[in-house]
Motif scaffolding. Sequence first.
Motif, PDB file in Angstrom:
ATOM      1  N   ASN A 129      -3.894  -8.079 -11.218  1.00 58.93           N
ATOM      2  CA  ASN A 129      -4.612  -9.039 -12.058  1.00 58.93           C
ATOM      3  C   ASN A 129      -3.913  -9.268 -13.374  1.00 58.93           C
ATOM      4  O   ASN A 129      -4.025 -10.354 -13.978  1.00 58.93           O
ATOM      5  N   ARG A 130      -3.180  -8.257 -13.874  1.00 59.34           N
ATOM      6  CA  ARG A 130      -2.489  -8.391 -15.158  1.00 59.34           C
ATOM      7  C   ARG A 130      -1.071  -8.933 -15.001  1.00 59.34           C
ATOM      8  O   ARG A 130      -0.351  -9.065 -15.993  1.00 59.34           O
ATOM      9  N   GLY A 131      -0.678  -9.212 -13.785  1.00 58.13           N
ATOM     10  CA  GLY A 131       0.622  -9.842 -13.569  1.00 58.13           C
ATOM     11  C   GLY A 131       1.793  -8.899 -13.472  1.00 58.13           C
ATOM     12  O   GLY A 131       2.957  -9.341 -13.514  1.00 58.13           O
ATOM     13  N   ASP A 132       1.556  -7.596 -13.352  1.00 58.79           N
ATOM     14  CA  ASP A 132       2.665  -6.661 -13.174  1.00 58.79           C
ATOM     15  C   ASP A 132       3.312  -6.869 -11.812  1.00 58.79           C
ATOM     16  O   ASP A 132       2.658  -7.254 -10.838  1.00 58.79           O
ATOM     17  N   LYS A 133       4.602  -6.594 -11.759  1.00 61.53           N
ATOM     18  CA  LYS A 133       5.332  -6.815 -10.511  1.00 61.53           C
ATOM     19  C   LYS A 133       5.074  -5.670  -9.544  1.00 61.53           C
ATOM     20  O   LYS A 133       5.479  -4.529  -9.774  1.00 61.53           O
ATOM     21  N   LEU A 134       4.375  -5.979  -8.450  1.00 61.54           N
ATOM     22  CA  LEU A 134       4.120  -5.019  -7.366  1.00 61.54           C
ATOM     23  C   LEU A 134       4.845  -5.515  -6.131  1.00 61.54           C
ATOM     24  O   LEU A 134       4.641  -6.657  -5.695  1.00 61.54           O
ATOM     25  N   GLN A 135       5.693  -4.666  -5.595  1.00 65.47           N
ATOM     26  CA  GLN A 135       6.477  -5.049  -4.424  1.00 65.47           C
ATOM     27  C   GLN A 135       5.990  -4.299  -3.182  1.00 65.47           C
ATOM     28  O   GLN A 135       5.591  -3.133  -3.262  1.00 65.47           O
ATOM     29  N   GLY A 136       5.999  -4.969  -2.058  1.00 71.68           N
ATOM     30  CA  GLY A 136       5.676  -4.325  -0.792  1.00 71.68           C
ATOM     31  C   GLY A 136       6.894  -4.307   0.104  1.00 71.68           C
ATOM     32  O   GLY A 136       7.516  -5.348   0.331  1.00 71.68           O
ATOM     33  N   VAL A 137       7.249  -3.131   0.592  1.00 64.65           N
ATOM     34  CA  VAL A 137       8.394  -2.990   1.496  1.00 64.65           C
ATOM     35  C   VAL A 137       7.857  -2.591   2.865  1.00 64.65           C
ATOM     36  O   VAL A 137       7.254  -1.511   3.015  1.00 64.65           O
TER      37      VAL A 137
END
Length: 826
Positions: free
Chosen positions: A196-204
Amino acid sequence: MAGGEGTRLRPLTINRPKPMVSLVDRPVMQHIIELLKIHGITDIIVTVQYLANAIQDYYGDGSAHGISITYSLEEIPMGTAGSVKNAEHLLTEPFLVISGDALTDFNLTEIIERHTAAHAMATLTLTHVESPLDYGVVITDEEGNITQFLEKPSWGELFSDTVNTGIYVLNPEVLTYIERGRNTDWSKDVFPRMLNRGDKLQGVVASGYWTDVGTIEQYMRACADYLTGKVNLPRVGHNIGGEIWVDGDAEIAADAQLHGPIYLGHGAKIKSGVIVHGPTVIRDYTIIDSRANIDRSIIWRNSYIGERAELRGTIVLRQSNIRSRAVLFEGTVVGDGVQIGAGAVIQPNVKIWPGKEVDEGATVNSSIIWGSQGRRVLFGRHGISGLVNIEITPEMCAKIGAAYGATLPRGSSVTINRDAHYTPRMLKRAIVAGLPSAGVNVIDLQSVPIPVARYYTHAVGASGGIHVRLSPLDSRVIEIRFFDHHGLNLPLAVERKIEGTYFREDFRRAYLDEIGRISYGTAIEDIYTATFIRALRPESVDSMRGFNIVVDYANASTGDMLSHILRRLRVDAVELNVNLDENMVFQTAAQVDAAMNRLAKITASVGAQFGARLDAGGEKVSLVDDTGLRLNPMRALAAITSLAMRAANGGTVAIPVTAPRVFEAIAERYGGQIIRTKANFGALMQIASQHPNLLLLGDGTGSYIFPTFYPIADGMFTVAKLMELIALAGTRLSSVLADLPPYFMAQTRIPCRWESKGKVMRILNQQYAERQTDQVDGIKIDLGDEWVLILPDPDGPFFHVYAEGTSDEQARILIDKYAGLITGLQ
């Protein structure tokens, strides 16, 4: 992450945290440690909470496993993120979070590299699963950025099969999203907030194997997948062919059939005729006994699977004991230290919590979880008995000694004796250790025949006695017998008192100067022999000189004792198997049969009056007449009864209710009397002690009591008494046998479930109330010239049926009729 309780895995996790559950060849957590080491990660922080000591004691600082471990202890569960926050002071650079209770072979190096290259604050490792309902579902865009989370959706909410595996690469800044001391979850709380805060979360989306080990079904599947090679992780042991992996020194019988994949731990034993179908795990020091059948099962270390037992899709945990012929069906889980009796049936999906006990022949349809174990009983028909080093262990024997000692006055003495085998020697020493701790002195008789130990206990004024021996029925079973101050079997009330002390562990601890002393028995043979000789008629002692008999001592301790007495009586005895041999203490039925055939041939060839073979304990005797005919034990009892009444011009003889009516005919011939007793030898011994004027008591299986000597079964005295009776009668044993009235007996054993035995007895009592006679033991049905006795077994799920008919055929017909009746009433 190693703080989980694993409630869905119970009873596997009752005595250990979920990461320490054994998965094939090592704990689940060890598989993860091996994966971390493969990818160069050796500095590990382990979060612990539930049964934390189990993990800390096993791994220590990690040096023994090639890693460095720091522990972060949670006093109360703080959630998946809260537990990591608890270790924040140790996390100063990007770190990997991985579960200690899942199984995976993911390429962690690639995942870490993807995190670094993407400059992500958090990278979540994802995988595709067939049924995502129990997992957190994650949606990513084309570049791998996470766009949405849904925690454990319903089928109607499901929009992807890509799930969160709980393996994360995180930057330390992520920890600012977690409030210290508050229960916080990564998937429910932290990651949605970051998104929600726009942090970069990556899924591998990782390729390779991954499964949670959260349920019994998942655990079984993970073990099977590992065995079949679906998991690319280091294996323990070596492949000996056929996908059979063996760690160290496992023992496999030549005729065992093993169909892989199978893992055998160090010290595992697969006995003759065993069949094992994989995927199956048999951990260290577990024994699979002869002709057992194991199919797709997992058996942890130090357990025992009995002869002809069947396990199908079953989990058996540590130090459990599955006795012979037990059957455990699909989905059964047996907890640590469970005892399952012979012939028991455990129905599918039943779970048995640790320390429980299932009776022999019982059928268990529902899980046994709460309450005490099914049977809190030490004593059975043969004293305390059980499998060597499985049910009867040295530590248990030390407690038994302490419990017995606590029931006796401080400063009293107890005799202790054993047979010649090395197993009773080990356990006897453990019992000896327990007795002095309660302030009881021990008189060690070492190894003398049981009748000698009984008489000596009485003669020296000891408060009781103990005899430890290998069971004559099964070489894997040990028997511990207890005597009272007369050398007789303990009364039931005293046995229960010992049991109560044992189970409560209410042991009396003697102070330093009150600890019991250990000494050896003195003049044992002299004391016994003097009374032995006095119990014989003086006139018969002279007539026995030159008496010709053959005696087989079965390589037991009777060889020393009786041979000296026979020389003193100047009997001309041909002695067989005199030398003591501990390897011959237990003999198979075939060995006994061969020995009896040899005895019969030698007796006939040397013209002896009779031949006798003593059992290993010296209590029972098997006889051969002067023609070399082997005597049925009941027929031998009838012959000795006839000789005894003839010599005494009548008298009274006690026999069990199972004996034929020929005894009454013999008594009528000589003006004597027959007393019928219960069909157990303890009852005979009790009657003998109360009625010292009885001529003889016998059980029809080779045990004889002559109360004029002492009210105990003594095979050695029986040999001497038989010589005396034959000498007084001036006849031959074959002539006595020929003069006996004919009788026709048959018997059988019918299986019956424990829960049906009472019902069967009730119906039979009602149906045959008018025909019952001699209600001494069981239900005896009077049929005029014939009779039938139906007797429930006290220790097993059986009925014994005895019948006497007017011919062999009629006796057999009666047996078949009433056996069918019992089967139909269940």
